[in-house]
Write a protein that holds these residues in place. Structure first.
Motif, PDB file in Angstrom:
ATOM      1  N   THR A 155      -2.411  12.799  13.888  1.00  0.00           N
ATOM      2  CA  THR A 155      -1.988  13.158  15.240  1.00  0.00           C
ATOM      3  C   THR A 155      -2.088  14.666  15.462  1.00  0.00           C
ATOM      4  OG1 THR A 155       0.346  13.521  14.719  1.00  0.00           O
ATOM      5  CG2 THR A 155      -0.332  11.245  15.211  1.00  0.00           C
ATOM      6  N   GLN A 156      -2.168  15.036  16.733  1.00  0.00           N
ATOM      7  CA  GLN A 156      -2.196  16.456  17.088  1.00  0.00           C
ATOM      8  C   GLN A 156      -0.903  17.156  16.694  1.00  0.00           C
ATOM      9  OE1 GLN A 156      -4.527  18.355  18.170  1.00  0.00           O
ATOM     10  NE2 GLN A 156      -5.932  17.317  19.556  1.00  0.00           N
ATOM     11  N   SER A 157       0.205  16.416  16.738  1.00  0.00           N
ATOM     12  CA  SER A 157       1.519  17.035  16.534  1.00  0.00           C
ATOM     13  C   SER A 157       1.970  17.066  15.078  1.00  0.00           C
ATOM     14  CB  SER A 157       2.573  16.271  17.350  1.00  0.00           C
ATOM     15  OG  SER A 157       2.609  14.910  16.934  1.00  0.00           O
ATOM     16  N   ALA A 158       1.298  16.333  14.201  1.00  0.00           N
ATOM     17  CA  ALA A 158       1.706  16.081  12.816  1.00  0.00           C
ATOM     18  C   ALA A 158       2.582  17.172  12.185  1.00  0.00           C
ATOM     19  CB  ALA A 158       0.476  15.874  11.954  1.00  0.00           C
ATOM     20  N   PRO A 159       3.894  16.915  12.049  1.00  0.00           N
ATOM     21  CA  PRO A 159       4.772  17.910  11.424  1.00  0.00           C
ATOM     22  C   PRO A 159       4.611  17.985   9.909  1.00  0.00           C
ATOM     23  CG  PRO A 159       6.031  15.967  12.042  1.00  0.00           C
ATOM     24  CD  PRO A 159       4.655  15.771  12.582  1.00  0.00           C
ATOM     25  N   ASN A 160       4.051  16.917   9.328  1.00  0.00           N
ATOM     26  CA  ASN A 160       3.833  16.889   7.871  1.00  0.00           C
ATOM     27  C   ASN A 160       2.342  16.741   7.588  1.00  0.00           C
ATOM     28  OD1 ASN A 160       6.812  16.673   7.109  1.00  0.00           O
ATOM     29  ND2 ASN A 160       6.568  14.841   8.371  1.00  0.00           N
ATOM     30  N   ARG A 161       1.557  17.646   8.113  1.00  0.00           N
ATOM     31  CA  ARG A 161       0.099  17.532   8.094  1.00  0.00           C
ATOM     32  C   ARG A 161      -0.453  17.371   6.677  1.00  0.00           C
ATOM     33  NH1 ARG A 161      -4.483  19.064  11.208  1.00  0.00           N
ATOM     34  NH2 ARG A 161      -6.233  19.623   9.850  1.00  0.00           N
ATOM     35  N   ASP A 162      -0.004  18.192   5.753  1.00  0.00           N
ATOM     36  CA  ASP A 162      -0.538  18.136   4.389  1.00  0.00           C
ATOM     37  C   ASP A 162      -0.267  16.786   3.741  1.00  0.00           C
ATOM     38  OD1 ASP A 162      -1.479  20.691   4.683  1.00  0.00           O
ATOM     39  OD2 ASP A 162       0.110  21.640   3.525  1.00  0.00           O
ATOM     40  N   ASN A 163       0.964  16.299   3.917  1.00  0.00           N
ATOM     41  CA  ASN A 163       1.293  14.993   3.353  1.00  0.00           C
ATOM     42  C   ASN A 163       0.499  13.883   4.033  1.00  0.00           C
ATOM     43  OD1 ASN A 163       3.109  16.066   1.559  1.00  0.00           O
ATOM     44  ND2 ASN A 163       4.924  15.637   2.791  1.00  0.00           N
ATOM     45  N   ALA A 164       0.280  14.035   5.340  1.00  0.00           N
ATOM     46  CA  ALA A 164      -0.482  13.036   6.087  1.00  0.00           C
ATOM     47  C   ALA A 164      -1.912  12.955   5.562  1.00  0.00           C
ATOM     48  CB  ALA A 164      -0.477  13.379   7.570  1.00  0.00           C
ATOM     49  N   LEU A 175       0.818  -1.202   0.000  1.00  0.00           N
ATOM     50  CA  LEU A 175       0.000   0.000   0.000  1.00  0.00           C
ATOM     51  C   LEU A 175       0.857   1.259   0.000  1.00  0.00           C
ATOM     52  CD1 LEU A 175      -3.108   0.532   0.318  1.00  0.00           C
ATOM     53  CD2 LEU A 175      -2.664   0.751   2.754  1.00  0.00           C
ATOM     54  N   LEU A 176       1.842   1.282   0.888  1.00  0.00           N
ATOM     55  CA  LEU A 176       2.690   2.465   1.017  1.00  0.00           C
ATOM     56  C   LEU A 176       3.611   2.630  -0.193  1.00  0.00           C
ATOM     57  CD1 LEU A 176       3.558   2.258   4.816  1.00  0.00           C
ATOM     58  CD2 LEU A 176       1.695   3.488   3.677  1.00  0.00           C
ATOM     59  N   ASP A 177       4.046   1.511  -0.754  1.00  0.00           N
ATOM     60  CA  ASP A 177       4.858   1.590  -1.982  1.00  0.00           C
ATOM     61  C   ASP A 177       4.056   2.227  -3.114  1.00  0.00           C
ATOM     62  OD1 ASP A 177       7.002   0.445  -0.718  1.00  0.00           O
ATOM     63  OD2 ASP A 177       6.774  -1.539  -1.636  1.00  0.00           O
ATOM     64  N   ALA A 178       2.783   1.849  -3.211  1.00  0.00           N
ATOM     65  CA  ALA A 178       1.929   2.418  -4.263  1.00  0.00           C
ATOM     66  C   ALA A 178       1.693   3.906  -4.027  1.00  0.00           C
ATOM     67  CB  ALA A 178       0.592   1.670  -4.303  1.00  0.00           C
ATOM     68  N   PHE A 179       1.539   4.296  -2.771  1.00  0.00           N
ATOM     69  CA  PHE A 179       1.346   5.709  -2.435  1.00  0.00           C
ATOM     70  C   PHE A 179       2.572   6.528  -2.828  1.00  0.00           C
ATOM     71  CE2 PHE A 179       2.146   9.007   0.864  1.00  0.00           C
ATOM     72  CZ  PHE A 179       1.135   9.900   0.509  1.00  0.00           C
ATOM     73  N   THR A 180       3.756   6.023  -2.500  1.00  0.00           N
ATOM     74  CA  THR A 180       4.989   6.733  -2.846  1.00  0.00           C
ATOM     75  C   THR A 180       5.169   6.819  -4.356  1.00  0.00           C
ATOM     76  OG1 THR A 180       6.072   6.061  -0.784  1.00  0.00           O
ATOM     77  CG2 THR A 180       7.501   6.728  -2.600  1.00  0.00           C
ATOM     78  N   LYS A 181       4.817   5.747  -5.047  1.00  0.00           N
ATOM     79  CA  LYS A 181       4.932   5.751  -6.504  1.00  0.00           C
ATOM     80  C   LYS A 181       4.015   6.800  -7.115  1.00  0.00           C
ATOM     81  CE  LYS A 181       4.506   2.740 -10.562  1.00  0.00           C
ATOM     82  NZ  LYS A 181       4.175   1.371 -11.044  1.00  0.00           N
ATOM     83  N   ASP A 182       2.821   6.937  -6.552  1.00  0.00           N
ATOM     84  CA  ASP A 182       1.851   7.880  -7.095  1.00  0.00           C
ATOM     85  C   ASP A 182       2.162   9.332  -6.736  1.00  0.00           C
ATOM     86  OD1 ASP A 182       0.497   5.808  -8.216  1.00  0.00           O
ATOM     87  OD2 ASP A 182      -1.340   6.055  -7.051  1.00  0.00           O
ATOM     88  N   THR A 183       2.710   9.545  -5.543  1.00  0.00           N
ATOM     89  CA  THR A 183       2.854  10.918  -5.040  1.00  0.00           C
ATOM     90  C   THR A 183       4.300  11.373  -4.863  1.00  0.00           C
ATOM     91  OG1 THR A 183       2.865  10.246  -2.706  1.00  0.00           O
ATOM     92  CG2 THR A 183       0.711  10.633  -3.749  1.00  0.00           C
ATOM     93  N   GLY A 184       5.229  10.424  -4.774  1.00  0.00           N
ATOM     94  CA  GLY A 184       6.613  10.766  -4.480  1.00  0.00           C
ATOM     95  C   GLY A 184       6.860  11.037  -3.010  1.00  0.00           C
ATOM     96  N   ILE A 185       5.837  10.938  -2.185  1.00  0.00           N
ATOM     97  CA  ILE A 185       5.990  11.179  -0.742  1.00  0.00           C
ATOM     98  C   ILE A 185       6.490   9.901  -0.078  1.00  0.00           C
ATOM     99  CG2 ILE A 185       4.786  11.768   1.399  1.00  0.00           C
ATOM    100  CD1 ILE A 185       2.764  13.331  -0.346  1.00  0.00           C
ATOM    101  N   GLU A 186       7.637   9.995   0.575  1.00  0.00           N
ATOM    102  CA  GLU A 186       8.210   8.838   1.258  1.00  0.00           C
ATOM    103  C   GLU A 186       7.443   8.555   2.549  1.00  0.00           C
ATOM    104  OE1 GLU A 186      10.452   6.793   0.316  1.00  0.00           O
ATOM    105  OE2 GLU A 186      11.292   7.799  -1.428  1.00  0.00           O
ATOM    106  N   THR A 187       7.384   7.281   2.931  1.00  0.00           N
ATOM    107  CA  THR A 187       6.716   6.897   4.174  1.00  0.00           C
ATOM    108  C   THR A 187       7.717   6.253   5.122  1.00  0.00           C
ATOM    109  OG1 THR A 187       6.097   4.724   3.277  1.00  0.00           O
ATOM    110  CG2 THR A 187       4.508   6.537   3.006  1.00  0.00           C
ATOM    111  N   ASN A 188       7.652   6.609   6.373  1.00  0.00           N
ATOM    112  CA  ASN A 188       8.491   6.041   7.422  1.00  0.00           C
ATOM    113  C   ASN A 188       7.578   5.417   8.467  1.00  0.00           C
ATOM    114  OD1 ASN A 188      10.843   7.382   6.218  1.00  0.00           O
ATOM    115  ND2 ASN A 188       9.969   9.256   7.084  1.00  0.00           N
ATOM    116  N   VAL A 189       7.799   4.144   8.767  1.00  0.00           N
ATOM    117  CA  VAL A 189       6.893   3.419   9.650  1.00  0.00           C
ATOM    118  C   VAL A 189       7.595   2.991  10.924  1.00  0.00           C
ATOM    119  CG1 VAL A 189       5.341   1.449   9.875  1.00  0.00           C
ATOM    120  CG2 VAL A 189       5.613   2.559   7.649  1.00  0.00           C
ATOM    121  N   VAL A 190       6.954   3.277  12.067  1.00  0.00           N
ATOM    122  CA  VAL A 190       7.370   2.745  13.369  1.00  0.00           C
ATOM    123  C   VAL A 190       6.279   1.780  13.809  1.00  0.00           C
ATOM    124  CG1 VAL A 190       7.770   3.259  15.793  1.00  0.00           C
ATOM    125  CG2 VAL A 190       8.691   4.775  14.031  1.00  0.00           C
TER     126      VAL A 190
END
Length: 339
Positions: free
Chosen positions: A260-269, A41-56
């Protein structure tokens, strides 16, 4: 801060050179669901948007971690399973409201928070599983029938305190009222073949082994077993039943996402949240996890489609969350986990 941000953007520009020129940035995900389940899912999102995803990933404790990190948390979104976990985030004021036309169009009202503090991504039914040999087809078709004395000594479940069962009990409270729901739960306890134990797959296994004739479990566990070479022979010995399919519908639970309340990348989120509700992503996510899409415009595929159409209970998941504390007290009052 501006210098650091500029450096980060420059680094991303180099890394993402092969992607579309409009692509940039990242989104940080805290997840109760293992990363390998999200990867397609996340690979497809990055392919479509170029936005990298980091998962914890963590099995437990993400709410506590967000609280400790406070405004400095790097997390943009939390992806979770079960309404109780996502409601915990809301109760601790860790999620932010999202007012978004795309999400509201794609996700039905009963599968999202009234103020946009969480959105469902997939659903799974709380199914009844019966022995092919010892239970006739159509002999049990509702949750209510689990309390029928005819099933005395014939039912297996996991702990009544498990969130999946708490959600089911919460739905019974919503539909029947607390008094009648408690009578039902006591009836189910009286019909147990053994002390509640194990996970959902253990209940299916117990039916196959003759320990009991009827069990309760989530639909996607059944799918996992059917796709596993060693577990398939076990799963093939049971029948999946969609409870209350001819009435109010089968009780469902969710996997979901919250900003999240703190989201530093709100638009990308929010772009990620929108993408996850889209037809393309719903198909990928649901199929990868043997679940049903939350978006009603997307049909289930693969093994899930073979089970037949899901007539899902339209009860708001928020209502189920609000009944959870009463459901826990009910489990204690009937002493469900002790035979």
């Amino acid at each position: 801060m501006k210098m650091k941000l500029a450096a980060a953007v420059a680094a991303c520009a180099v890394t993402l050179a092969p992607l579309p020129a409009a692509a940039s940035g990242e989104v940080n995900i805290y997840s109760y669901r293992q990363e390998f389940l999200l990867k397609p899912l996340l690979d497809a999102f990055t392919k479509d948007t170029g936005i990298e995803t980091n998962v914890v990933f963590a099995k437990n404790g993400l709410a506590e971690r967000l609280e400790r990190e406070g405004r400095n948390s790097p997390a943009d979104v939390v992806m979770t399973v079960d309404i109780s976990r996502i409601s915990e985030l809301v109760d601790r004021d860790l999620t932010a409201a999202v007012d978004n036309e795309t999400l509201e169009a794609n996700i039905p009202e009963n599968l999202r928070h009234p103020e946009g503090k969480w959105f469902a991504l997939t659903t799974r039914g709380r199914m009844i599983f019966t022995s092919l040999d010892r239970v006739e087809e159509g002999e049990i078709t509702t949750y209510e029938e689990l309390a029928d004395p005819k099933w005395e000594g014939r039912i297996c479940t996991r702990s009544g305190k498990h969130p999946y069962n708490i959600a089911l009990i919460s739905s019974m409270i919503a539909h029947h009222g607390a008094e009648q729901a408690e009578e039902w739960l006591e009836g189910v306890k009286n019909n147990l073949a053994r002390k509640p134990q194990g996970g959902d797959r253990d209940q299916i296994r117990a039916v196959a082994e003759g320990v009991c004739d009827v069990a309760i479990g989530n639909s996607y566990y059944y799918g996992v077993m059917l796709q596993d070479e060693e577990q398939r022979p076990i799963a093939e010995q049971v029948r999946i039943v969609f409870p209350n399919a001819e009435g109010r519908g089968t009780h469902i639970n969710i996997s979901g996402i919250a900003l999240t309340q703190s989201a530093p990348n709100r638009d990308n989120a929010i772009k990620l949240m929108e993408y996850l509700s889209s037809d393309e992503a719903q198909q990928i996510y649901a199929e990868a996890n043997n679940e049903f899409p939350a978006n009603p415009d997307v049909s289930p595929t693969g093994i899930v489609a073979e089970w037949g159409e899901l007539n899902a209970d339209t009860l708001s998941l928020q209502t189920i969350a609000e009944n959870a504390n009463e459901a826990v007290r009910m489990v204690d009052r009937v002493d469900y986990d002790n035979l």
